[in-house]
Design a protein around this motif. Structure first.
Motif, PDB file in Angstrom:
ATOM      1  N   GLU A 134       1.244  -1.161  -0.031  1.00 57.35           N
ATOM      2  CA  GLU A 134      -0.214   0.483  -0.255  1.00 57.35           C
ATOM      3  C   GLU A 134       1.012   1.245   0.175  1.00 57.35           C
ATOM      4  O   GLU A 134       0.375   2.132  -0.741  1.00 57.35           O
ATOM      5  N   ARG A 135       1.752   1.534   0.717  1.00 57.88           N
ATOM      6  CA  ARG A 135       3.491   2.355   0.952  1.00 57.88           C
ATOM      7  C   ARG A 135       3.470   2.295  -0.880  1.00 57.88           C
ATOM      8  O   ARG A 135       3.459   4.166  -1.150  1.00 57.88           O
ATOM      9  N   ALA A 136       3.782   1.615  -0.869  1.00 56.84           N
ATOM     10  CA  ALA A 136       4.928   1.658  -2.347  1.00 56.84           C
ATOM     11  C   ALA A 136       3.824   1.874  -3.318  1.00 56.84           C
ATOM     12  O   ALA A 136       4.098   3.445  -4.438  1.00 56.84           O
ATOM     13  N   PHE A 137       2.753   1.673  -3.039  1.00 56.85           N
ATOM     14  CA  PHE A 137       1.547   2.239  -4.512  1.00 56.85           C
ATOM     15  C   PHE A 137       1.075   3.596  -4.421  1.00 56.85           C
ATOM     16  O   PHE A 137       1.225   3.990  -5.819  1.00 56.85           O
ATOM     17  N   GLY A 138       1.138   4.234  -3.299  1.00 58.31           N
ATOM     18  CA  GLY A 138       1.044   5.597  -2.537  1.00 58.31           C
ATOM     19  C   GLY A 138       2.145   6.315  -3.213  1.00 58.31           C
ATOM     20  O   GLY A 138       2.087   7.696  -3.985  1.00 58.31           O
ATOM     21  N   VAL A 139       3.567   5.826  -3.137  1.00 60.97           N
ATOM     22  CA  VAL A 139       4.587   6.029  -3.434  1.00 60.97           C
ATOM     23  C   VAL A 139       4.691   6.816  -5.243  1.00 60.97           C
ATOM     24  O   VAL A 139       4.462   7.551  -5.820  1.00 60.97           O
ATOM     25  N   LEU A 140       4.154   5.650  -6.133  1.00 60.62           N
ATOM     26  CA  LEU A 140       3.960   5.333  -7.434  1.00 60.62           C
ATOM     27  C   LEU A 140       2.543   6.529  -7.582  1.00 60.62           C
ATOM     28  O   LEU A 140       2.563   7.059  -8.238  1.00 60.62           O
ATOM     29  N   LYS A 141       1.619   6.776  -7.248  1.00 60.11           N
ATOM     30  CA  LYS A 141       0.891   7.716  -7.364  1.00 60.11           C
ATOM     31  C   LYS A 141       1.131   8.928  -7.522  1.00 60.11           C
ATOM     32  O   LYS A 141       0.947   9.299  -7.926  1.00 60.11           O
ATOM     33  N   LYS A 142       1.945   8.628  -5.905  1.00 62.00           N
ATOM     34  CA  LYS A 142       2.524  10.609  -5.886  1.00 62.00           C
ATOM     35  C   LYS A 142       3.393  11.207  -7.094  1.00 62.00           C
ATOM     36  O   LYS A 142       2.750  11.991  -8.025  1.00 62.00           O
ATOM     37  N   ARG A 143       4.129  10.084  -7.306  1.00 57.30           N
ATOM     38  CA  ARG A 143       5.024  10.164  -8.679  1.00 57.30           C
ATOM     39  C   ARG A 143       4.629  10.278 -10.067  1.00 57.30           C
ATOM     40  O   ARG A 143       5.069  10.856 -10.888  1.00 57.30           O
ATOM     41  N   SER A 199       0.951  10.710 -11.818  1.00 59.40           N
ATOM     42  CA  SER A 199      -0.500  10.847 -12.019  1.00 59.40           C
ATOM     43  C   SER A 199      -0.898  10.392 -13.070  1.00 59.40           C
ATOM     44  O   SER A 199      -2.244   9.885 -12.369  1.00 59.40           O
ATOM     45  N   VAL A 200      -1.073   9.233 -13.794  1.00 62.37           N
ATOM     46  CA  VAL A 200      -1.471   8.482 -14.451  1.00 62.37           C
ATOM     47  C   VAL A 200      -2.236   6.959 -13.669  1.00 62.37           C
ATOM     48  O   VAL A 200      -3.619   7.400 -14.487  1.00 62.37           O
ATOM     49  N   ILE A 201      -1.605   6.811 -12.926  1.00 61.16           N
ATOM     50  CA  ILE A 201      -1.893   5.866 -11.843  1.00 61.16           C
ATOM     51  C   ILE A 201      -2.616   6.866 -10.566  1.00 61.16           C
ATOM     52  O   ILE A 201      -3.878   5.816  -9.656  1.00 61.16           O
ATOM     53  N   ALA A 202      -3.064   7.893 -10.570  1.00 57.19           N
ATOM     54  CA  ALA A 202      -3.743   8.447  -9.401  1.00 57.19           C
ATOM     55  C   ALA A 202      -5.396   8.788  -9.815  1.00 57.19           C
ATOM     56  O   ALA A 202      -5.991   8.704  -8.994  1.00 57.19           O
ATOM     57  N   GLN A 203      -5.226   8.794 -10.500  1.00 57.83           N
ATOM     58  CA  GLN A 203      -6.479   9.782 -11.288  1.00 57.83           C
ATOM     59  C   GLN A 203      -7.385   8.382 -12.547  1.00 57.83           C
ATOM     60  O   GLN A 203      -6.140   7.435 -12.953  1.00 57.83           O
ATOM     61  N   PRO A 204      -8.368   8.699 -12.283  1.00 58.75           N
ATOM     62  CA  PRO A 204      -9.565   7.592 -13.243  1.00 58.75           C
ATOM     63  C   PRO A 204      -9.155   7.765 -14.719  1.00 58.75           C
ATOM     64  O   PRO A 204      -8.838   8.691 -15.376  1.00 58.75           O
ATOM     65  N   LEU A 205      -8.912   6.720 -14.977  1.00 58.26           N
ATOM     66  CA  LEU A 205      -8.409   6.413 -16.484  1.00 58.26           C
ATOM     67  C   LEU A 205      -9.867   6.908 -17.711  1.00 58.26           C
ATOM     68  O   LEU A 205     -10.434   5.192 -16.990  1.00 58.26           O
ATOM     69  N   ARG A 206      -9.813   7.068 -18.541  1.00 59.86           N
ATOM     70  CA  ARG A 206     -11.466   7.918 -18.994  1.00 59.86           C
ATOM     71  C   ARG A 206     -10.933   7.391 -20.580  1.00 59.86           C
ATOM     72  O   ARG A 206     -11.599   6.823 -20.774  1.00 59.86           O
ATOM     73  N   ILE A 207      -9.585   7.478 -21.491  1.00 61.57           N
ATOM     74  CA  ILE A 207      -9.241   7.464 -22.449  1.00 61.57           C
ATOM     75  C   ILE A 207      -8.316   6.474 -23.347  1.00 61.57           C
ATOM     76  O   ILE A 207      -8.839   5.748 -24.457  1.00 61.57           O
ATOM     77  N   LEU A 208      -8.658   5.473 -22.199  1.00 58.27           N
ATOM     78  CA  LEU A 208      -7.422   4.115 -23.077  1.00 58.27           C
ATOM     79  C   LEU A 208      -8.358   2.765 -22.486  1.00 58.27           C
ATOM     80  O   LEU A 208      -9.119   2.675 -22.190  1.00 58.27           O
ATOM     81  N   GLU A 209      -7.553   2.209 -23.320  1.00 56.76           N
ATOM     82  CA  GLU A 209      -7.971   1.448 -23.849  1.00 56.76           C
ATOM     83  C   GLU A 209      -7.367   0.013 -22.628  1.00 56.76           C
ATOM     84  O   GLU A 209      -6.764   0.506 -22.299  1.00 56.76           O
TER      85      GLU A 209
END
Length: 118
Positions: free
Chosen positions: A81-90, A92-102
């Motif tokens: 969970e901590r590692a994923f938090g670091v990834l989300k901060k670094r 932003s594509v994984i911190a926001q909802p993905l709307r345009i990608l298949e």
């Protein structure tokens, strides 16, 4: 608890296990107690459904061995969970909802993130 409910809704509507269902998931076989498991698993909290690929923490360990296992499993889950938090901060594509990608592009983004760390 709002986040937990949201996690379950997202899990049930996601394609997380599509690769496993379609037989194209990466082979991550391992042995535990002399049993071979073909695919990996996810460490989750107790609120998740009873699926073979979701491993929950033991609720009431009744001996030292199970208590040790519970502590190690909870520690590993918290590390992820901590590692994923670091990834989300670094990234932003994984911190926001993905709307345009298949789906195939979403998989590539998620899989590529950890590789960038090396």
């Amino acid at each position: 608890m709002v986040d937990a409910n949201n996690d379950i809704i997202v899990l049930q509507s996601s394609g997380l296990f599509d690769d496993v269902i379609n037989g194209v998931a990466p082979n991550t076989s391992f042995y535990a107690n002399d049993v071979e498991y073909k695919y990996g698993y996810y460490l989750v909290e107790g609120i998740y459904p009873e699926w073979a690929t979701l491993v929950k923490t033991l609720s009431c360990p009744d001996d030292e061995k199970r208590l040790y296992y519970k502590k190690k499993q909870e520690s590993a889950r918290k590390d992820v969970e901590r590692a994923f938090g670091v990834l989300k901060k670094r990234w932003s594509v994984i911190a926001q909802p993905l709307r345009i990608l298949e789906k195939s592009k979403i998989r590539n983004v998620i899989r590529a993130g950890p590789m960038v760390l090396y």
